[in-house]
Design an enzyme around this catalytic site. Structure first.
Site, PDB file in Angstrom:
ATOM      1  N   TYR A   1       0.908  -1.268  -0.106  1.00  0.00           N
ATOM      2  CA  TYR A   1      -0.150   0.024  -0.054  1.00  0.00           C
ATOM      3  C   TYR A   1       1.013   0.992   0.045  1.00  0.00           C
ATOM      4  O   TYR A   1       2.315   1.205   0.239  1.00  0.00           O
ATOM      5  CB  TYR A   1      -0.930   0.085   1.128  1.00  0.00           C
ATOM      6  CG  TYR A   1      -0.436   0.293   2.510  1.00  0.00           C
ATOM      7  CD1 TYR A   1       0.041  -0.619   3.478  1.00  0.00           C
ATOM      8  CD2 TYR A   1      -0.322   1.804   3.096  1.00  0.00           C
ATOM      9  CE1 TYR A   1       0.463  -0.383   4.870  1.00  0.00           C
ATOM     10  CE2 TYR A   1       0.202   2.075   4.266  1.00  0.00           C
ATOM     11  CZ  TYR A   1       0.631   1.100   5.124  1.00  0.00           C
ATOM     12  OH  TYR A   1       1.151   1.217   6.145  1.00  0.00           O
ATOM     13  N   CYS A   2       0.132   2.192  -0.401  1.00  0.00           N
ATOM     14  CA  CYS A   2       0.963   3.588  -0.311  1.00  0.00           C
ATOM     15  C   CYS A   2      -0.019   4.695  -0.037  1.00  0.00           C
ATOM     16  O   CYS A   2      -0.724   4.438   1.118  1.00  0.00           O
ATOM     17  CB  CYS A   2       1.432   4.001  -1.615  1.00  0.00           C
ATOM     18  SG  CYS A   2       0.438   4.020  -3.184  1.00  0.00           S
ATOM     19  N   ASP A   3      -0.101   5.845  -0.507  1.00  0.00           N
ATOM     20  CA  ASP A   3      -1.163   6.894  -0.100  1.00  0.00           C
ATOM     21  C   ASP A   3      -2.405   6.404  -0.827  1.00  0.00           C
ATOM     22  O   ASP A   3      -3.459   6.698  -0.298  1.00  0.00           O
ATOM     23  CB  ASP A   3      -0.667   8.204  -0.801  1.00  0.00           C
ATOM     24  CG  ASP A   3       0.762   8.619   0.185  1.00  0.00           C
ATOM     25  OD1 ASP A   3       0.534   8.889   1.455  1.00  0.00           O
ATOM     26  OD2 ASP A   3       1.699   8.784  -0.438  1.00  0.00           O
TER      27      ASP A   3
ATOM     28  N   SER B   1      -5.516   2.883  -0.908  1.00  0.00           N
ATOM     29  CA  SER B   1      -4.497   2.749   0.453  1.00  0.00           C
ATOM     30  C   SER B   1      -4.801   3.520   1.512  1.00  0.00           C
ATOM     31  O   SER B   1      -5.776   3.346   1.955  1.00  0.00           O
ATOM     32  CB  SER B   1      -3.093   3.079  -0.381  1.00  0.00           C
ATOM     33  OG  SER B   1      -2.611   2.020  -1.119  1.00  0.00           O
TER      34      SER B   1
END
Lengths: 457, 457, 457, 457
Positions: C414-416, C442
């Site tokens: 995941y990221c932003d 995310s």
């Protein structure tokens, strides 16, 4: 935060689209509103509100066009009874994503004038910028004479107080987004900067450092022209102009149709440059050069008889159509298809106007030939500096003061550049004058050639 | 002579602006008519007439939009009672500068179909080109089934006679300008050539060499699909559709508005590609890829409930809006502002669809897994060549034949390319099916991978 | 006075064209300089000078392109040895019509950084606005770490002094025109305002109210990422990049050509959105979504092997080409003509990536399934707030830290928003990882779904 | 199948992009090749080949520009030694998706002329269309005089045989795509149809029904003008012109720069309409109206001295720049920024030219005033029909025959429309003539006014 400045050439009108969080607001929209819709879609903004900083007088506002298409709500100041939209009051606030728009009542240009202060709450409670309408421009303040001369003193006082009590205290750093740029008739001499700041205005505009008494005197001395079409704009903008929808159809016409329409009182406007008009034109046409159309059409052209444009088939006519409908000239009818050459190729009569260089003029004056030299610039400019012997009639006043121009003499007309003088000549020609010259370059060229002028009273 | 071909993608509709001597004619205008107005102004043409080659069934014609703006006169054939415009008859002629337009009554696609023959009299009395409407296309002839199956035989006979007696005798050299290009549903298999000539068609289309009897039989065997929305188009085009004026406002919506509208039966159309839909989508949305919108929306979307588009924020939505209003979907309401990412960034539920490659499918079939393999291509294509074991339902028939698809099995859908199959899956998902796969590349990829097919009956 | 802001998306680079009296200046031009030439011609400006506020590190500057075409003179600060152009020094002044441009040496971001102060002498001697390069942005200050960690303290001191001694004393009202907008990596957290004023920055940015010591400490603590491609940009901009002239040809490729090029180490960049990549992609391709291309390509793509773009055939590729050549990726070779569907229609192998919603992730975590949860956001963001159990590797560091990712476990990234995580997954896939999921939405979606996070150390 | 016609105004040049299966071919590209690159990318075509139908003489071909950017292979006929590209021979075939391009050697206009026959093999073996270069146009045949008068007979025979043996047998239905449209100097009188068919030409052009002897005689009688610049084009196109890359910079100039450049023999071309030039112009400038630039600049302007354009600041200059570089005028230097008003506003000397209507001319002639009436139309037009008493010099011959024009008399110049006559007057003015008039509308207006003419010898 989205901030888009939309310029409408000719009337030098500045409107704005502001957006955040998927919602948008338009301040002082023009009547051809597609530009706002396109920009809003580029930024995925739903247009929620329209603010009118005041009842605009120099163009017909597009609020109701936007309302019709988008359902946006229209807001304006409460000191005038508008027949559409809703009133806002000092301190009213609107949210737009993380932005807050606060209404400031800032009378002076008109009694109902408001300014819209913008804060970005995601940054700070400090004001970021302000939409000032016609209150304050880059290098200039709004005019105070639109309610009539008797009201100038009162309006100037209001304007003084709005500036001193509402605007200047916001702080030097606040960015000013005015409703007009350089060239507008809504301020005497607006600077050609799109933006300014409160601090920059305070430092550079000495008028802002006058006391109230001085300021009112200053405003009482200010003499500005009010084109007759302002009346219709004010009426449109108070009642709410008819919704236009699609732009009117600009019909290409052939020469017989032009002649037929001329018999029906069509108003032929030749939008070519002075040199082109001089070299040949349709007899009885009015010449207003392309860039001057919005600024001068309102003096000479009525709202009833059909309008026909004549061009040289170079450059689009769409911008001209838009300039006209912004001024509510919905009586635009068509244009000479193929441009002026189609007229003379058909073997029609061609009018000409003698274009003089300043050097020719100088020689004629040096030889003391008997000419009627006519200066059609603004009266203030004439008073400040003119060619010796020149008479003065403001170009916009020619129709009503035409009897002051002698019919039995060579008439030589000059202005600042040779554009307004050619417009003036075209009107004189329509009224039967034949011995006319327009001076190319006019006062600008005259000064650049180092020829002598008379200054002051 | 001005001749401009205007293509409307999606429905592969070809309309034309013809002009000479400052006057112009539009043949079969689409409903967003700005393109004709702009072109006409580029060429200084006054639009005088609009010709409708027939009551179009696949889009709402723009004749009345043009009439409303320009005052152009509308003409159509006399064998149908139109509630607007005027009738023309075989042999009627219209002048346009040095051009002559002659009406030929050419029934067959519909009874009132006409063709417009163009001569340039400044050159010769010989015909130069012909606008054939839906009578004859590049490589194809018009369909004869729109009045219903019972009429096919009669219509085919008329069409045969129109071609043989009216078109072919004009001469091999005459250029054919048809009303549709490749991809239109108005002909079974139109070639991707914009233009053709009578001679080229005669040489290359064997159908033109059949005798009448053979031809009628051939047409009786031709099975084409008729999207349900044709009905509304026919009604619009007979009565005269409402004048639209400005294009509808395409409102950017935020996710809560989308959810609210979904509760009000909004029709969510996801116009992204199959892979995008597979990777994630708004649950219960219909997927029709961008280029397929015009072709398939008419099967699945009604004219009452508001339409909302979902895209990936890449590429303009304006072309999609235009495709919809050409099909009279004036109930278009808005779009997901910022595209599909705005939906999932908000933490909303996300639907997925399993996308299979043909290699996956092959493995599953080889392993004889128990899947329901569904072919949603045209029936003729299915009959000609299919993957062994495939059931057939035309994608447009899925809503009414949905009960034929088992709910308790893995359903794998294929079509020609993976686009229609994904549309089909989106409809199945709307109806509660969960165990679904769409095959990327479908029959095209299958064949390119040299996998086996079943041919014929 | 002409003032045009030209934004280059992706790197959020702001350059400017300023003009008056028929002469123009460009500040920090990008490499595809047609935009300046077009604007200059619109305003009848001859481009006389180019100012570089500093040796830019995030893109290859277009000064030499402009010089090559127009003969404009290039100026930059004197504290670095450039191999082209000329040096300017504190207090140097340039005339441009009625404008005066004054050079201020304002080191801090880099030693040779200059700012350009603009006065309009037709108005006043007071400064009107300032081009600050990477010294100060809206809501942010330039980074001080580009010379390496050992220099941060010294650079921070210089920057502090530049701000306090050179910028702030100019007055609250002076408008700030910085070289970057929101999204640039040249400042930690630039605000999405195009313009600011000195007063607004002073009021709203607490960093400006620190004393020197506090400020240096603050800067020492600031951890920013430096993409590896910066090195090449610095080299280009110090030596003077090769003049490009015409933009490289973007060759449409068919699938066999793509395969052939892949055998020659071509770098395939899939610029589609995460959902599209998830639904299907060319095996071994790198996914960087369209808007992220400039920001991330510099971490993963080299300057030698040919670059090939894969898109969905929606939206123009020209902007992508421009983004690449601004970063000096002249090794751009071509694109998959017709977009990704052409690949799978040909029956080629198709890769897939499992896209998870945050709800899926939540369920998996709640069930305590054994997954390797990988957070690829900036380290500061991770430290501030993360999903319990997440490991951290900055997306840009994945290639060199890939061994930290286990091969024998399900890896969920995941990221932003789900974009960088999909980029990360594409790199993991290139390196043989197969059991991967990328989380749509995310952290944004996770928080919007009110799922729990772990804060702080 | 993709078929795009690209028109280059002024020289009325038609070039073509043909594509199928992802590959494209350009026939006779112009020198500013961006249009082909853009179209090719729209259609995902890789440009593989460039065909030159012959060594073009009226413009510099863009083959080498395309080659330089795309690596496309260049092909031309074998009967001339080109210093670049490759030779093709009768019967050579090229594949392009399902299209087949076959080379036909069709000498006559020039010895190495080829035509390119196109078949769509997916449809049939029958030819679909043919690119005929300068062999046959709509309503016209190519000229045979370019190798000099002595070769006309031989070339006419070749052309006759090419038409009779190679073209006509292809069948009436074959579509003709020629290399020029109406207005080109490469055919005596090309019709304003973009396309034709072999059958339509055969039916409507009586020349095609002559026998060989008649035809050769007809061609021997044909007198066409050959602008002197053809020589340079032929040289460029045989050797291969220098690759241009980016278009030359069009520098906006201020009046002192113009004056300085005039002292350095700059060639000032005023591209405004006759009326504008009449109303005022820069002394010693050459007037060629915008649309006539390509057609006439080659008679009067050299390839060494810098070229400066003067306009009215309406309409883009980019199209003019392109017209010039197509004719290899790489010595284009700049333009008067802000247009002609900038000149006279500066107080500079202004030239004028007396523009007459035909009615003025009629009166003067009726009064038998002693004027030198000069007809500058084509000699054939003069011979056919002229105003009584007119002398004749073709406008292109004025420089070398200027002594035939008396200096001591009023000189009144007419042409077809008043454009060429104004060009002629501008040249006479450059040579010291002062007592000049140009007739607006000229022969067209004269005839429309029903004034008498003299016919025949």
């Amino acid at each position: 935060m989205i901030l888009e400045l939309i310029k409408s050439e000719g009337i030098a009108h500045h409107s704005y689209l502001i957006g955040d969080g998927g919602e948008g607001v338009v301040v002082d929209p023009r009547r051809d509103v597609d530009v706002y819709l396109d920009l809003a879609q580029d930024h995925d903004l739903e247009i929620k509100y329209v603010f009118e900083t005041h009842r605009n007088e120099d163009y017909t506002i597009g609020s109701r066009e936007l309302e019709d298409i988008t359902g946006a709500l229209i807001y304006h100041g409460s000191k005038l009874e508008f027949e559409y939209g809703m009133e806002v009051f000092d301190g009213d606030k609107f949210e737009l994503g993380s932005l807050e728009l606060e209404v400031l009542e800032t009378p002076g240009h008109t009694p109902e004038s408001i300014s819209i202060l913008l804060r970005d709450k995601s940054v700070s409670e400090d004001p970021y910028l302000i939409f000032t309408g016609d209150l304050i421009f880059a290098g200039e303040l709004g005019r105070c004479d639109l309610l009539g001369e008797s009201q100038v003193s009162w309006m100037a006082q209001l304007l003084y107080e709005s500036i001193q009590e509402k605007i200047l205290p916001l702080g030097d750093n606040v960015i000013i987004c005015p409703a007009h740029g350089a060239g507008s008739v809504c301020g005497a001499d607006i600077r050609d900067h799109d933006l300014s700041t409160i601090g920059y205005e305070q430092k550079t505009n000495p008028v802002l450092r006058m006391n109230k008494e001085q300021f009112i005197k200053f405003k009482l001395r200010e003499k500005l022209y009010t084109p007759p079409y302002f009346k219709k704009m004010e009426e449109n903008n108070q009642k709410g102009a008819e919704v236009l929808g699609v732009l009117p159809y600009l019909r290409p016409l052939k020469y017989p149709q032009i002649k037929e329409m001329m018999n029906k009182d069509a108003q032929i406007i030749d939008i070519r440059k002075p040199t082109s008009f001089g070299g040949g034109h349709i007899p009885h046409s009015l010449n207003i050069w392309r860039e001057g159309l919005s600024g001068f059409v309102g003096y000479f052209v009525n709202y009833e008889d059909p309008i026909i444009l004549v061009n040289d088939n170079e450059g689009q006519l769409d911008p001209m159509l838009r300039q006209l409908i912004r001024l509510a000239y919905d009586n635009i009818y068509g244009y000479l298809g193929g441009g002026f050459p189609k007229w003379y190729l058909a073997g029609q009569e061609v009018g000409k106007l003698d274009m003089w260089s300043v050097h020719q003029l100088k020689k004629v004056l040096d030889r003391k030939e008997d000419v009627f030299l006519l200066d059609v610039r603004k009266f203030n400019d004439y008073k400040k500096r003119r060619i010796a012997g020149a008479h003065h009639i403001w170009v916009g006043d020619i129709p009503e003061r035409i009897k002051e121009v002698p019919q039995d003499k060579k008439v030589v007309v000059y202005c600042d550049s040779g554009h307004k003088s050619t417009t003036a000549c075209s009107i004189l020609k329509q009224n039967g004058y034949t011995n006319l010259s327009s001076v190319l370059g006019s006062m600008n060229a005259w000064l650049n050639a180092d020829y002598p002028v008379v200054n002051g009273d």
